[in-house]
Design an enzyme around this catalytic site. Structure first.
Site, mmCIF file in Angstrom:
data_model
loop_
_atom_site.group_PDB
_atom_site.id
_atom_site.type_symbol
_atom_site.label_atom_id
_atom_site.label_comp_id
_atom_site.label_asym_id
_atom_site.label_seq_id
_atom_site.Cartn_x
_atom_site.Cartn_y
_atom_site.Cartn_z
ATOM 1 N N ASP A 1 0.877 -1.170 0.000
ATOM 2 C CA ASP A 1 0.000 0.000 0.000
ATOM 3 C C ASP A 1 0.910 1.214 0.000
ATOM 4 O OD1 ASP A 1 -1.703 2.080 0.509
ATOM 5 O OD2 ASP A 1 -2.234 1.442 2.540
ATOM 6 N N LYS B 1 2.896 11.353 -3.529
ATOM 7 C CA LYS B 1 1.832 10.667 -4.267
ATOM 8 C C LYS B 1 0.832 11.659 -4.862
ATOM 9 C CE LYS B 1 -1.556 7.056 -3.266
ATOM 10 N NZ LYS B 1 -2.123 6.377 -2.099
ATOM 11 N N GLU C 1 -7.218 0.974 -4.138
ATOM 12 C CA GLU C 1 -7.162 0.821 -2.684
ATOM 13 C C GLU C 1 -8.485 0.341 -2.069
ATOM 14 O OE1 GLU C 1 -5.577 4.623 -1.711
ATOM 15 O OE2 GLU C 1 -3.604 4.064 -2.454
ATOM 16 N N ASP D 1 -12.933 5.171 1.841
ATOM 17 C CA ASP D 1 -11.485 5.222 2.030
ATOM 18 C C ASP D 1 -11.018 6.672 2.047
ATOM 19 O OD1 ASP D 1 -8.758 5.119 1.913
ATOM 20 O OD2 ASP D 1 -8.633 3.864 0.122
#
Lengths: 445, 616
Positions: free
Chosen positions: B9, B71, B172, B194
């Site tokens: 992850d 990211k 994810e 999420d």
């Protein structure tokens, strides 16, 4: 949709399965179908009992009757029904099978060799090193049918499948044919085949998973069905028809009950009738048929007294009409009549007097009074004239007739007062003055 | 022995690695005993590369050379508004790369974002290798579901640079669902909410018989815990400015300290209702002033007030997704919360209120994504090694619309969002001008109807078309997405059978100028929607309106010319008429649609005026 149903039932009739009992065999043996969950079938308690006897022990109908203690005829019915529902079948042993039975047993869910009659090319089977031969055959077989199988066949689900069934079918198919299930395997040309098969399955699922597109797709399918599908569809159609009939029956019953309730309520019925009659009365009145209107109105009032108030004007009008007609007749009778008609004229005049009293219309009252006076009924004439003057105290003719009638009767005081009023309203009238004078003379005499 | 595979992850703030051992997924802790590692990379004064906790520890003293939240920049174009916004708040220096991508300058050396992400990935790889005591190569890496193709490719590149064989990139929320439903034999519709460090995703899945079918997904790649921290930092900065007339943002080190304190305060407020923020000597004494300290108390209430709109936004996205996918909220049977930010009580309350369900308790919000990635990695490798059917299968969807640019700069969707992959779709287009011999197929991904606002994936020109009148040529464009998520586009001229194709695999290495050029200056190569029926009805409508306008204008000219406003209105009507004629000539359907609306409005206006003229 109904067109589809019709079409199906027509198609199905051609494939009707010959009943087992039609076969000429003397004593066929029946057995329970192995591997079927009997509890999931729509069996009656008797059928359940029969099939429990048949489990693992093939027997004839006579045996069944003996085992269960049922009459042979009902045992036969139950066994046939079980065969029909797929819980039992004629036993495979023995040579007692006719063609009809062959069809019947072929129809039950005996596993068939899916690849029967197919020859796989050795070149194809040599490709794709990481696949088992069975897998390769299955992939080739499915790929072969991508185009000619319908969406249901492709996902290996029934036409009657529910939304959840379709999803299950697609998920099962996905596990077998999704490219991830062959992740990084040496597949050779099979990689493309698997991809094609999975895409076809996905396309099928996309159509079938949405009710609208599924219904549209179903409509395109009817021309091209397998025997199994026809049978299944006819079952669905049967169920649907039964449901519809049931619903229609319920609806009908409800309507009948409602009508019944109304019918057996006398009060409601009377009121309905009164309303209906009154409507007729009003229609007639509007059309100028006064008498007919009165008849209906009167009838209506007998059913519902509350209508009396509304009926009154109609009745009055009718009465007035009648009086006018009677008067016309009386006048002509007096003009042309002879002594023999006197009694009739009197009678008619009296009837008119009664009617006219109800209408309370001054002109009519005075007119009738005049006639009564003429035929020698001064008392009645006075009453009517009096009434007319009560309704309208400026009615000259009223006072005149009243005066004349009173005078004829010899009631001088009344006659004098009437003559006075007459003179007051019509001072120039010589007739009035003459009357007043004659009364005065009579009184002094 | 089965091959070692891991799931990573790669988070905005923290990363996590997991594997499946003996059929049980488990998180691998690093040497420090931590199960998650900060996604931070720093270059020390001595030029050494620092990763994870070490990088985080020195971040305050070396803020200029410590990269966090990379990211949020991966796969982005330099001109993207999000990048420009980030430039203003990030302590490290962003520069534009040669190909229009974003680079980061650390100690006079520039690094691409995939390079920096690769450093984090190799750290995670090392954590796994230390645990196994041997090399690990194959990995499944997760990304936010709402990442576009460019961002996905850049993440793959990062994996390659880190020496990993990235066998699959998965979303994810999907990974979280895999971990949640793995070996549970459940049959449920599950929503995964999420809210991570940098991104927000919402996905709805059907889980049944080990198959995980993604029904819909949506999200925001710029909504996450970082934004919550930023709100606290701003609150502190403004409070400080009010008191001391000093802007703390000018001091990189102070800003880094604020950021740390903000994150800590936020975490604490998930369990307590009030917390103190103490930052002594936040500004060193300079000249006339003594050293300044920052000391404030933050309540949970205040935090909720500061971040109310962020939470609101996440719930709005959920609502929109359900509507667009035509899913019923009542059908959802379980809600899984993923990401550290979902620990905030307010977020949990909002989710509970929205779905009417208590979130699943069995899931660890920080680890579940890595566990799911490991589960998928193991499933793929098992499928490779065994002959039987897999016990776990993922049916994923494309998160964004995929299509091409058509005449007028509009975007024509071929594969809509939330379509299960693999998939393919064809559509027939046509030429815009007579005797047009070439068309340009511009492949785009995004939500807007206007091409410019979408992400460009690539382009190619189909040439040597036979000369034909406009609208008669048939060009079949086919889009295909492989199970790996790789997009291929084929264009075929039906008359000659000539075919051209591209595979969108590499990060689009196109500069912004080039992109603008492609999107703007290609009139002669434009393709149009081939749909004569639609065109005919539109044309009839527009022509009817034109006739009406023509008949009305003489009636009202005198009246309208009297005022400036009226004069202006008349001019506008003339422009619309001109535009309508051109659109008919060009067979430009989107333009026709627009002009039809405008003419309709003009007509109503003119009619109203004409009535008044007739009345006076």
């Amino acid at each position: 949709m109904s067109a589809v149903g019709d079409h199906l039932s027509r198609r199905v009739s051609r494939y009707q399965i010959t009943s087992v009992t039609d076969t000429p065999t003397a004593d066929p043996i029946f057995e329970a179908v192995a591997g079927i969950d009997i509890t999931s079938l729509p069996l009656t308690p008797e059928e359940g009992f029969v099939v429990s006897r048949l489990l693992g022990r093939p027997m004839s109908i006579a045996d069944v009757a003996r085992e269960t203690g049922m009459p042979a005829a009902s045992a036969k019915i139950h066994v046939n029904s079980l065969v029909h529902k797929g819980a039992a079948r004629p036993s495979g042993s023995g040579q007692a099978h006719s063609a009809g039975q062959e069809t019947s047993s072929g129809r039950t869910k005996r596993p068939r060799d899916p690849y029967a009659g197919l020859i796989f090319s050795p070149a194809d089977l040599a490709d794709g090193r990481d696949l088992s031969e069975e897998q390769k055959k299955r992939i080739l077989f499915m790929e072969l049918h991508i185009d000619d199988w319908n969406h249901y066949q492709l996902l290996e689900i029934k036409r009657s499948a529910s939304g959840a069934d379709i999803k299950s079918g697609y998920f099962k198919a996905s596990k077998e044919f999704h490219p991830d299930a062959y992740f990084r395997k040496d597949l050779g040309k099979f990689a493309d085949r698997i991809d094609r098969v999975f895409r076809a399955m996905k396309a099928a699922y996309d159509v079938l998973s949405r009710p609208i597109s599924r219904a549209a797709y179903d409509d395109t399918l009817v021309g091209d069905l397998t025997e199994d599908e026809i049978e299944e569809l006819s079952n669905i159609a049967d169920l649907k028809r039964r449901d519809q009939e049931h619903a229609a029956r319920l609806k009908r019953n409800e309507a009948t009950r409602k009508a019944g309730r109304l019918k057996w309520n006398p009060l409601a019925q009377r009121l309905n009738k009164a309303r209906e009659l009154f409507r007729l009365a009003e229609d007639a009145r509007r059309a100028g048929k006064v008498e007919e209107a009165a008849t209906h109105a009167r009838l209506a009032c007998t059913f519902d007294e509350a209508l009396t108030v509304r009926a009154e004007p109609i009745l009055t009008e009718a009465d007035a009409h009648k009086v006018t007609v009677t008067l016309r007749r009386l006048n002509s009778a007096m003009q042309y009549g002879d002594a023999s008609m006197e009694a009739d004229i009197k009678k008619a005049a009296e009837a008119a007097a009664v009617l006219v009293e109800q209408t309370r219309r001054p002109e009519l009252l005075v007119e009738v009074a005049t006639v009564l006076l003429k035929i020698g009924l001064p008392q009645r004439a006075f009453r009517l004239a009096n009434l007319a003057c009560e309704v309208n105290d400026k009615h000259i003719a009223g006072w005149r007739v009243m005066g004349q009638a009173a005078a004829a009767e010899g009631k001088w005081a009344l006659a004098g007062r009437a003559a006075e009023r007459w003179l007051l309203l019509e001072p120039s009238s010589t007739e009035a003055r003459a009357l007043a004078k004659s009364i005065k003379d009579a009184r002094s005499a | 022995m089965s091959e070692r595979v891991i799931g990573i992850d790669l988070g905005t703030t923290n990363s996590c690695v997991a594997t499946v051992e003996g059929g049980v997924p488990k998180v691998i802790a690093n040497k420090g005993g931590y199960k998650t590692t900060p996604s931070m990379v720093a270059i020390s004064e001595a030029g050494r590369r620092l990763v994870g906790h070490i990088a985080k520890r020195q971040a305050i003293t070396n803020a200029n050379n410590t990269v966090y939240a990379a990211k949020r920049l991966i796969g982005r174009k330099w001109t993207h508004p999000a990048v420009q916004r980030a430039r203003q708040v990030l302590p490290y220096k962003l520069v534009e790369g040669e190909t229009g991508d974003v680079r980061i300058e650390l100690h006079d050396k520039t690094y691409s974002i995939p390079e920096l992400s690769a450093i984090v990935l190799s750290e995670m790889k090392k954590v796994a290798e230390d645990y196994f005591g041997g090399p690990v190569e194959k990995a499944v890496v997760t990304i936010p579901a709402y990442f576009n193709d460019g961002q996905r490719q850049a993440t793959k590149d990062a994996g390659r640079i880190a020496g990993l064989d990235v066998i699959r990139i998965i979303n994810e929320p999907t990974a979280a669902a895999l971990a949640y439903g793995f070996k549970k034999n459940i049959r449920k519709r599950v929503a995964v909410f999420d809210l991570g460090g940098g991104t927000f995703d919402i996905s709805v899945l059907d889980i049944q018989d080990g198959v995980f079918e993604v029904l819909a997904t949506a999200g925001d790649t710029y909504l996450g815990g970082e934004d919550f921290d930023q709100r606290i930092v701003e609150w502190l900065v403004f409070g400080f400015a009010k008191e001391h007339k000093l802007d703390l943002r000018t001091d990189v080190m102070a800003l880094q300290r604020l950021r740390d304190a903000a994150e800590q305060a936020k975490v604490q407020l998930s369990s307590t209702t009030t917390t103190d923020i103490n930052l002594p000597f936040i500004m060193s004494a300079s000249g006339k002033q003594d050293a300044l300290h920052l000391q404030r108390t933050l309540t949970r209430e205040k935090l909720e007030e500061l971040t109310a709109d962020l939470v609101e936004r996440s719930v709005e996205i959920c609502d929109r997704m359900l509507k667009e996918a035509r899913l019923d909220k009542a059908d959802i049977e379980e809600v899984v919360l993923v990401g550290g930010q979902t620990r905030m009580p307010r977020v949990q309350q909002m989710v509970k209120a929205f779905f009417g369900l208590d979130p699943a308790k069995s899931v660890h919000p920080d680890e579940v994504v890595a566990l799911g990635a490991a589960v998928q990695a193991a499933a793929l490798v098992n499928a490779q090694q065994s002959g039987s059917q897999p016990d776990l299968l993922l049916l994923d969807v494309t998160p964004l619309n995929l299509g091409i640019m058509i005449a007028g700069g509009y975007f024509n969707t071929l594969i809509p969002a939330n379509t299960t992959v693999p998939t393919s779709k064809s559509h027939t287009f046509t030429t815009v001008r007579d005797n047009q011999t070439a068309v340009k197929i511009v492949v785009l991904q995004g939500e807007s109807d206007v091409s410019k606002q979408n992400e460009m994936l690539g382009e190619f020109i189909l040439t040597d078309l036979p000369a034909m009148p406009r609208g008669t040529m048939e060009i079949e464009v086919t889009f295909d997405i492989s199970p790996e998520g790789i997009v291929s586009v084929f264009a075929k001229d039906k008359a000659t059978g000539r075919e051209q194709s591209i595979q969108v695999t590499a990060t689009s290495r196109m500069s912004e100028d080039e992109l603008q050029h492609v999107l703007e200056a290609n009139e002669e190569f434009a393709v149009a929607e081939k749909n004569t029926e639609v065109f005919q009805t539109l044309r009839n409508d527009v022509e009817r309106h034109l006739r009406e306008v023509d008949s009305l204008v003489p009636k009202v000219r005198e009246f309208l010319s009297a005022s400036d406003f009226g004069e202006d209105a008349l001019k506008k009507v003339e422009t619309q008429k001109e535009r309508a004629r051109r659109a008919i000539q060009m067979q430009d359907i989107p333009a026709l649609k627009e002009v039809r609306e405008k003419l309709e409005r003009a007509n109503t206006m003119l009619k109203g005026v004409a009535e008044r003229v007739a009345g006076t």
